[in-house]
Design a protein around this motif. Structure first.
Motif, PDB file in Angstrom:
ATOM      1  N   LEU A 142     -30.397 -11.766  59.622  1.00  0.00           N
ATOM      2  CA  LEU A 142     -29.913 -11.665  61.002  1.00  0.00           C
ATOM      3  C   LEU A 142     -31.064 -11.401  61.961  1.00  0.00           C
ATOM      4  CD1 LEU A 142     -27.352 -11.835  62.678  1.00  0.00           C
ATOM      5  CD2 LEU A 142     -27.022  -9.378  62.342  1.00  0.00           C
ATOM      6  N   GLU A 143     -32.044 -10.606  61.533  1.00  0.00           N
ATOM      7  CA  GLU A 143     -33.251 -10.414  62.345  1.00  0.00           C
ATOM      8  C   GLU A 143     -33.923 -11.755  62.628  1.00  0.00           C
ATOM      9  OE1 GLU A 143     -35.078  -5.993  61.260  1.00  0.00           O
ATOM     10  OE2 GLU A 143     -35.712  -7.744  60.124  1.00  0.00           O
ATOM     11  N   ASP A 144     -34.032 -12.565  61.599  1.00  0.00           N
ATOM     12  CA  ASP A 144     -34.674 -13.874  61.741  1.00  0.00           C
ATOM     13  C   ASP A 144     -33.902 -14.748  62.720  1.00  0.00           C
ATOM     14  OD1 ASP A 144     -36.679 -15.868  60.814  1.00  0.00           O
ATOM     15  OD2 ASP A 144     -34.900 -16.893  60.058  1.00  0.00           O
ATOM     16  N   CYS A 145     -32.571 -14.722  62.606  1.00  0.00           N
ATOM     17  CA  CYS A 145     -31.717 -15.522  63.490  1.00  0.00           C
ATOM     18  C   CYS A 145     -31.879 -15.104  64.945  1.00  0.00           C
ATOM     19  CB  CYS A 145     -30.260 -15.383  63.039  1.00  0.00           C
ATOM     20  SG  CYS A 145     -29.068 -16.291  64.036  1.00  0.00           S
ATOM     21  N   VAL A 146     -31.807 -13.798  65.197  1.00  0.00           N
ATOM     22  CA  VAL A 146     -31.915 -13.285  66.566  1.00  0.00           C
ATOM     23  C   VAL A 146     -33.305 -13.550  67.132  1.00  0.00           C
ATOM     24  CG1 VAL A 146     -31.887 -11.184  67.977  1.00  0.00           C
ATOM     25  CG2 VAL A 146     -30.105 -11.552  66.253  1.00  0.00           C
ATOM     26  N   SER A 147     -34.342 -13.371  66.311  1.00  0.00           N
ATOM     27  CA  SER A 147     -35.717 -13.590  66.773  1.00  0.00           C
ATOM     28  C   SER A 147     -35.967 -15.039  67.169  1.00  0.00           C
ATOM     29  CB  SER A 147     -36.705 -13.183  65.677  1.00  0.00           C
ATOM     30  OG  SER A 147     -36.626 -11.802  65.407  1.00  0.00           O
ATOM     31  N   LYS A 148     -35.364 -15.965  66.420  1.00  0.00           N
ATOM     32  CA  LYS A 148     -35.573 -17.383  66.714  1.00  0.00           C
ATOM     33  C   LYS A 148     -34.796 -17.836  67.948  1.00  0.00           C
ATOM     34  CE  LYS A 148     -36.701 -18.946  62.027  1.00  0.00           C
ATOM     35  NZ  LYS A 148     -36.219 -19.703  60.834  1.00  0.00           N
ATOM     36  N   ILE A 149     -33.552 -17.399  68.077  1.00  0.00           N
ATOM     37  CA  ILE A 149     -32.711 -17.844  69.193  1.00  0.00           C
ATOM     38  C   ILE A 149     -33.061 -17.130  70.485  1.00  0.00           C
ATOM     39  CG2 ILE A 149     -30.332 -17.936  70.062  1.00  0.00           C
ATOM     40  CD1 ILE A 149     -29.425 -18.286  67.140  1.00  0.00           C
TER      41      ILE A 149
END
Length: 225
Positions: free
Chosen positions: A102-109
């Motif tokens: 989820l960290e990765d998802c939020v960081s990318k978007i």
């Protein structure tokens, strides 16, 4: 007040809906998603868990559910759906398993507006996703996040005290059409996941604020700079 809200929404924003399961995005904020899209916002949905049936994972049935989610996406018109494919009914076993992807998802978007499940939902997966989301919002460089709202999933949420309402009179039909895509999750009235129950809830929330139909939320963050 409605005029002010419309001006804010017309500024294109990135929006992320974090859904524990496929269909939660529609149950909680399907009409609001459609409204964001209509106002020019770029909307993403992150689905945390795959689906299991009778406590057992069945890839063929899960693939059918993923197809249903894609059909619902097409109706609501948003940009992208991301599947984390974590273990359904076991998200509360280890929050780190949610936090890392989820960290990765939020960081990318880099979303400016985020919708998350209610912290006190009856479903343990919903509560786990909320707790993991809260950690992500505090650990990732999240200066880009301006607003965070909790949504109610009609089959899992009680004791919900909304303080933010979205007028969905012109978008309720899209929500109902989207939930119809989830054939395996649909139920007959008076079940809370039935079409009629969703319409009744929308009318109830509308009456609370003076709209014909509404989706209701609780504000976690509202930053105006």
């Amino acid at each position: 007040m409605s005029g002010i809200s419309k001006i804010i929404l017309k500024v294109m924003a990135k929006v992320l809906i974090i859904a524990p399961h496929m269909d939660d995005e529609v149950l909680g904020c399907g009409a609001t998603i459609a409204k964001h899209v209509d106002y020019g916002d770029e909307v993403y949905v992150c689905v945390v868990a795959h689906r299991i049936y009778n406590h057992v994972f069945d890839k063929e049935r899960n693939d059918i559910e993923m197809n249903h989610s894609q059909m619902a996406k097409k109706i609501l018109g948003y940009k992208e759906i991301i599947y984390l494919n974590l273990n359904d009914e076991r998200l509360d076993v280890c929050l780190q398993d949610i936090i890392i992807p989820l960290e990765d998802c939020v960081s990318k978007i880099k979303p400016e507006i985020i919708y998350v499940p209610f912290y006190a939902d009856n479903n343990q997966d919903h509560r786990a996703v909320f707790e993991a989301s809260r950690v992500v919002f505090s650990t990732v460089a999240t200066g880009f996040i301006k607003q965070i709202f909790m949504y109610e999933a009609s089959s899992s949420t009680n004791s919900f005290l909304p303080n933010h309402y979205v007028d969905i009179e012109n978008y309720l039909d899209k929500k109902i059409n989207a939930i119809r895509c989830y054939e395996t999750e649909s139920r007959d009235y008076p079940h809370s996941r039935s079409e009629q129950a969703l319409m009744v809830l929308a009318q109830k929330r509308g009456v609370e604020i003076g709209f014909r139909a509404a989706e209701a939320f609780m504000i976690l963050r509202n930053k105006w700079k």
